[in-house]
Design a protein around this motif. Structure first.
Motif, PDB file in Angstrom:
ATOM      1  N   LYS A  42     -62.163 -70.568 -10.613  1.00  0.00           N
ATOM      2  CA  LYS A  42     -60.776 -70.950 -10.929  1.00  0.00           C
ATOM      3  C   LYS A  42     -59.973 -69.778 -11.497  1.00  0.00           C
ATOM      4  O   LYS A  42     -58.848 -69.941 -11.913  1.00  0.00           O
ATOM      5  N   THR A  43     -60.595 -68.591 -11.556  1.00  0.00           N
ATOM      6  CA  THR A  43     -59.862 -67.472 -12.154  1.00  0.00           C
ATOM      7  C   THR A  43     -58.706 -67.037 -11.257  1.00  0.00           C
ATOM      8  O   THR A  43     -58.722 -67.268 -10.046  1.00  0.00           O
ATOM      9  N   ALA A  44     -57.771 -66.355 -11.886  1.00  0.00           N
ATOM     10  CA  ALA A  44     -56.473 -66.116 -11.251  1.00  0.00           C
ATOM     11  C   ALA A  44     -56.534 -65.446  -9.890  1.00  0.00           C
ATOM     12  O   ALA A  44     -55.827 -65.811  -8.975  1.00  0.00           O
ATOM     13  N   LYS A  45     -57.416 -64.466  -9.748  1.00  0.00           N
ATOM     14  CA  LYS A  45     -57.387 -63.689  -8.516  1.00  0.00           C
ATOM     15  C   LYS A  45     -58.150 -64.340  -7.363  1.00  0.00           C
ATOM     16  O   LYS A  45     -58.122 -63.850  -6.237  1.00  0.00           O
ATOM     17  N   ILE A  46     -58.887 -65.402  -7.642  1.00  0.00           N
ATOM     18  CA  ILE A  46     -59.651 -66.042  -6.569  1.00  0.00           C
ATOM     19  C   ILE A  46     -58.831 -67.193  -5.985  1.00  0.00           C
ATOM     20  O   ILE A  46     -58.430 -68.104  -6.706  1.00  0.00           O
ATOM     21  N   PRO A  47     -58.573 -67.151  -4.682  1.00  0.00           N
ATOM     22  CA  PRO A  47     -57.803 -68.243  -4.077  1.00  0.00           C
ATOM     23  C   PRO A  47     -58.571 -69.566  -4.173  1.00  0.00           C
ATOM     24  O   PRO A  47     -59.783 -69.569  -4.408  1.00  0.00           O
ATOM     25  N   ASP A  48     -57.887 -70.652  -3.950  1.00  0.00           N
ATOM     26  CA  ASP A  48     -58.521 -71.978  -4.013  1.00  0.00           C
ATOM     27  C   ASP A  48     -59.724 -72.061  -3.084  1.00  0.00           C
ATOM     28  O   ASP A  48     -59.618 -71.759  -1.902  1.00  0.00           O
ATOM     29  N   CYS A  49     -60.846 -72.503  -3.626  1.00  0.00           N
ATOM     30  CA  CYS A  49     -62.044 -72.673  -2.792  1.00  0.00           C
ATOM     31  C   CYS A  49     -62.078 -74.109  -2.280  1.00  0.00           C
ATOM     32  O   CYS A  49     -62.086 -75.053  -3.072  1.00  0.00           O
ATOM     33  N   PRO A  50     -62.115 -74.309  -0.982  1.00  0.00           N
ATOM     34  CA  PRO A  50     -62.040 -75.673  -0.435  1.00  0.00           C
ATOM     35  C   PRO A  50     -63.345 -76.460  -0.532  1.00  0.00           C
ATOM     36  O   PRO A  50     -63.372 -77.641  -0.202  1.00  0.00           O
ATOM     37  N   LEU A  51     -64.438 -75.827  -0.993  1.00  0.00           N
ATOM     38  CA  LEU A  51     -65.737 -76.516  -0.988  1.00  0.00           C
ATOM     39  C   LEU A  51     -65.838 -77.538  -2.117  1.00  0.00           C
ATOM     40  O   LEU A  51     -65.370 -77.291  -3.226  1.00  0.00           O
TER      41      LEU A  51
ATOM     42  N   GLY B   6     -60.482 -76.267   9.987  1.00  0.00           N
ATOM     43  CA  GLY B   6     -59.413 -75.893  10.926  1.00  0.00           C
ATOM     44  C   GLY B   6     -58.094 -75.532  10.272  1.00  0.00           C
ATOM     45  O   GLY B   6     -57.133 -75.192  10.959  1.00  0.00           O
ATOM     46  N   ASN B   7     -58.040 -75.578   8.930  1.00  0.00           N
ATOM     47  CA  ASN B   7     -56.788 -75.252   8.236  1.00  0.00           C
ATOM     48  C   ASN B   7     -56.875 -73.856   7.611  1.00  0.00           C
ATOM     49  O   ASN B   7     -57.960 -73.395   7.261  1.00  0.00           O
ATOM     50  N   ASP B   8     -55.716 -73.240   7.444  1.00  0.00           N
ATOM     51  CA  ASP B   8     -55.699 -71.917   6.820  1.00  0.00           C
ATOM     52  C   ASP B   8     -56.297 -71.981   5.418  1.00  0.00           C
ATOM     53  O   ASP B   8     -56.090 -72.963   4.687  1.00  0.00           O
ATOM     54  N   SER B   9     -57.027 -70.939   5.061  1.00  0.00           N
ATOM     55  CA  SER B   9     -57.546 -70.844   3.698  1.00  0.00           C
ATOM     56  C   SER B   9     -57.760 -69.369   3.385  1.00  0.00           C
ATOM     57  O   SER B   9     -58.509 -68.688   4.093  1.00  0.00           O
ATOM     58  N   GLN B  10     -57.118 -68.884   2.343  1.00  0.00           N
ATOM     59  CA  GLN B  10     -57.304 -67.475   1.968  1.00  0.00           C
ATOM     60  C   GLN B  10     -58.744 -67.237   1.518  1.00  0.00           C
ATOM     61  O   GLN B  10     -59.332 -66.199   1.800  1.00  0.00           O
ATOM     62  N   PHE B  11     -59.310 -68.233   0.829  1.00  0.00           N
ATOM     63  CA  PHE B  11     -60.701 -68.103   0.378  1.00  0.00           C
ATOM     64  C   PHE B  11     -61.624 -67.921   1.590  1.00  0.00           C
ATOM     65  O   PHE B  11     -62.484 -67.042   1.627  1.00  0.00           O
ATOM     66  N   GLY B  12     -61.431 -68.766   2.612  1.00  0.00           N
ATOM     67  CA  GLY B  12     -62.239 -68.655   3.833  1.00  0.00           C
ATOM     68  C   GLY B  12     -62.046 -67.303   4.496  1.00  0.00           C
ATOM     69  O   GLY B  12     -63.006 -66.674   4.948  1.00  0.00           O
TER      70      GLY B  12
END
Ligand code: SF4
Length: 687
Positions: free
Chosen positions: A362-371, A397-403
């Motif tokens: 959940k830290t600021a620089k890590i994008p949302d993790c969808p898992l 199938g959706n965009d995810s910066q984390f992915g």
């Protein structure tokens, strides 16, 4: 010369041009890696290019032993080129896979394939003996298929839907006949999406896993290579070959009738018996041994329910926390189908999970993790994770910066998140050398860590690995037997002394060097399989002395007629190792870059595949007495490791200040032209 097909296939994807190179121009290198490095050096003028550059050349090479009766050498294939997985530089690197591809290539009349350029749209290669076509993927709708779907489409297209054993004429009625279906090497969605941890897959689970070659294929718009051959490999002395194989099998190989007893002793001695990791720690399920072409070891498995077929080692170890064995086996299949490197997936998932458990996701620089980690262990969880890495999205199938970040590899993801240094130092990002995942315990089995750092990838060479299972009584005999076989340095038992006082010594430099030379030639050029060779100590012999040193040259002589001694092979391995070092030097390597992540110098514990072993024991000489001692709970000494590097460079005849090869050393190996290129680029070592 016998054993060789005589021609190497050259494909320029940019120009859609098919041409031929003569194998005889490169025969002195043996085959496989030696030939691949030599061809790469000749064809790639600017060696500082990125792996995704169309000018990157990928070689896929066989050996004279491929497609013959030589056991655990007939079915391997070597892949090389500039990789995209390592960090900060994608080194010129290698990968290797088993199965039947290399043999089929020989039967089609080719010793290897050289791939240049980039197609302007997705293509696959259709090789039927000498008839070679660069074909559009659109014809068979191959793009966006997984590796298994792709292979099945090509099989059906090339040989139709006949049953096993049906005769087929790949080039029409005037050509040859075969009952085989094509051998296909394919990428999956991970390669298409340029994931740096994408691999190449052949059949169910033969993977060229390391280096990111799946992404390199993807960047070239190359989906698959299919080959079917109806020819043969000419053998110099067929009777001698058969006699050698029988001698070898009767004296040095496991006996299927006594599999259980053999398995009981597997952990203490080589060579391997046909088992998989699943049988080791999990309930036994219906399976039978499965082998690469020509091999009598059969170290993989086929299952009655066809789930997890052929997977072994890291591929079968992925997702070991699955809620059931079935889910774990399905997870193996998933990484094969999507075309992903298993070890990166294991340590990548471990990293993400540790971040989640520590609340750091959940830290600021890590994008949302969808898992959804409450589902960890389920089939749905692993499916989503695999798709995220392969496709660079949220796995649905959706965009995810984390992915997108983890699809670029976990070290590069950590870099984007501002965590690379910190997490490498703490060890939770267990990628201690060149941004590559840890494997064997690097503090105890230091030769493994040193070889990886001084090279280009996790060496994944198990030559001395089983020493950790040895009992006290055997130490002296085993150390002596092994070191007696290590020609060039033979007789120096201290090479296998892993005590603190010896791991930075010249003895250790010799151990690491010998492994580099042996593997570069005998394993990676002649393509003797790592799972079976070298055979140092053998439980099937009354004297327990293995076949290494004797068997390898016997096979080469029988197949090719070439009188190549074991030592000649070691010397050729040294030459290939020097050529590789010259290429890395051209890419920008300097001794100052050659160091481990801080974790290995400062902290314990680290993570490795031997995590379950609390303190890995290795042979050592403490107070003058040989024994088995626990060495994994130590740290490496930064200054002493620098001294080790100096000793290692001295032993190679390289410049100790820079690590660059010198003219004197290169010329002594008939590599004066390599010295010229280094000099032109201000990269030649002094001395
Ligand atoms: S030992 Fe296993 S991986 Fe090696 S060639 Fe034989 S079957 Fe293939």
């Amino acid at each position: 010369m016998n054993g060789y097909a005589g021609n190497i296939l050259r494909l320029n994807l940019t120009e859609r041009k098919v041409s031929t190179m003569l194998t005889s121009d490169y025969e002195d290198w043996g085959g496989g890696h030696g030939m691949g490095s030599a061809i790469f050096f000749d064809l790639v003028k600017d060696k500082t290019i990125d792996g995704f550059d169309p000018a990157n050349v990928v070689t896929i090479m066989t050996s004279p032993l491929c497609g013959t009766l030589v056991p655990a050498a007939s079915g391997r294939t070597e892949v090389q080129g500039i990789g995209v997985q390592s960090y900060p530089i994608g080194w010129f690197t290698r990968s290797n896979f088993g199965g039947r591809f290399g043999a089929m290539l020989k039967y089609a009349g080719w010793d290897g394939i050289v791939i240049e350029g980039r197609a302007d749209h997705p293509v696959w290669i259709d090789i039927r003996d000498g008839d070679v076509q660069i074909r559009d993927c659109a014809e068979l709708s191959l793009w966006k298929t997984d590796t298994w779907e792709c292979q099945q489409s090509i099989w059906s297209h090339v040989v139709g839907d006949g049953g096993y054993g049906d005769w087929f004429e790949p080039r029409g009625q005037d050509g040859g006949h075969t009952t085989q279906r094509p051998a296909v090497l394919a990428i999956g969605p991970a390669g298409e999406n340029l994931s740096r941890v994408a691999c190449l897959i052949h059949d169910a689970s033969n993977g060229a896993g390391q280096g990111g070659f799946g992404a390199v294929f993807g960047s070239k718009n190359l989906k698959a290579i299919s080959v079917i051959g109806t020819g043969r490999v000419d053998i110099n002395d067929p009777k001698a070959l058969l006699a050698t194989r029988l001698w070898h099998k009767e004296n040095y190989a496991f006996d299927l009738a006594h599999l259980k007893e053999n398995w009981a002793s597997f952990q203490f001695q080589s060579p391997p018996v046909p088992v998989s990791l699943w049988e080791k720690g999990r309930p036994r399920i219906d399976q039978r041994p499965q082998a690469c072409l020509g091999c009598h070891s059969g170290c993989r498995a086929r299952y009655k329910d066809a789930v997890g077929n052929e997977a072994s080692c890291f591929t079968s170890a992925f997702y070991s926390d699955a809620r059931s064995l079935d889910i774990q086996r399905k997870a193996s299949d998933l990484i094969n189908r999507y075309g992903l490197n298993a070890v990166e997936m294991i340590f990548g998932l471990l990293y993400v999970r540790i971040l989640q458990q520590g609340g750091q996701l959940k830290t600021a620089k890590i994008p949302d993790c969808p898992l959804d980690f409450s589902e960890y262990g389920s089939k749905e969880f692993v499916e989503q994770f695999v798709r995220m890495v392969a496709c660079g999205n949220d796995g649905k199938g959706n965009d995810s910066q984390f992915g997108a970040d983890i699809s670029d590899g976990f070290v590069r993801a950590a870099e984007k998140w501002g965590r690379r240094e910190e997490d490498l130092a703490s060890g939770i990002l267990a990628f201690p050398y060149w941004g590559l995942p840890v494997h064997k315990e690097p503090r105890a089995q230091v030769y493994w860590a040193y070889g990886t750092l001084l090279g280009d990838r996790d060496i994944n060479e198990h030559d001395y690995d089983w020493l950790k299972y040895m009992d006290e009584e055997s130490v002296h005999f085993v150390v002596k037997t092994i070191t007696d076989k290590m020609v060039r340095f033979q007789g120096d038992m201290d090479m296998l002394d892993f005590s603190e006082s010896n791991i930075y010594s010249e003895h250790m430099a010799k151990l690491v060097s010998w492994q580099r030379y042996y593997t570069r030639f005998w394993k990676q050029s002649m393509l003797f399989c790592d799972a079976r060779w070298p055979d140092f100590v053998n439980i099937h012999r009354p004297d327990s002395v293995g076949a290494t040193g004797m068997a390898e040259p016997k096979y080469v002589k029988a197949v090719t007629g070439r009188d190549l001694s074991f030592e000649d092979g070691i010397e050729l391995g040294r030459k290939i190792w020097n050529l590789d070092q010259a290429i890395w030097t051209r890419q920008g390597r300097h001794r100052d870059m050659v160091h481990f992540a801080d974790n290995l110098y400062e902290k314990y514990p680290s993570f490795s595949i031997d995590d379950g072993i609390p303190n890995v024991h290795m042979p050592g000489k403490e107070d003058g007495k040989w024994g088995m001692y626990g060495y994994s709970q130590r740290t490496l000494d930064r200054d002493k490791f620098e001294e080790f590097k100096t000793r290692f460079y001295e032993l190679q005849g390289w410049d100790t200040a820079s690590g660059y090869p010198t003219r004197a050393t290169l010329e002594s190996l008939e590599l004066g032209y390599v010295a010229d290129e280094l000099e032109e680029n201000d990269k030649l070592g002094e001395g």
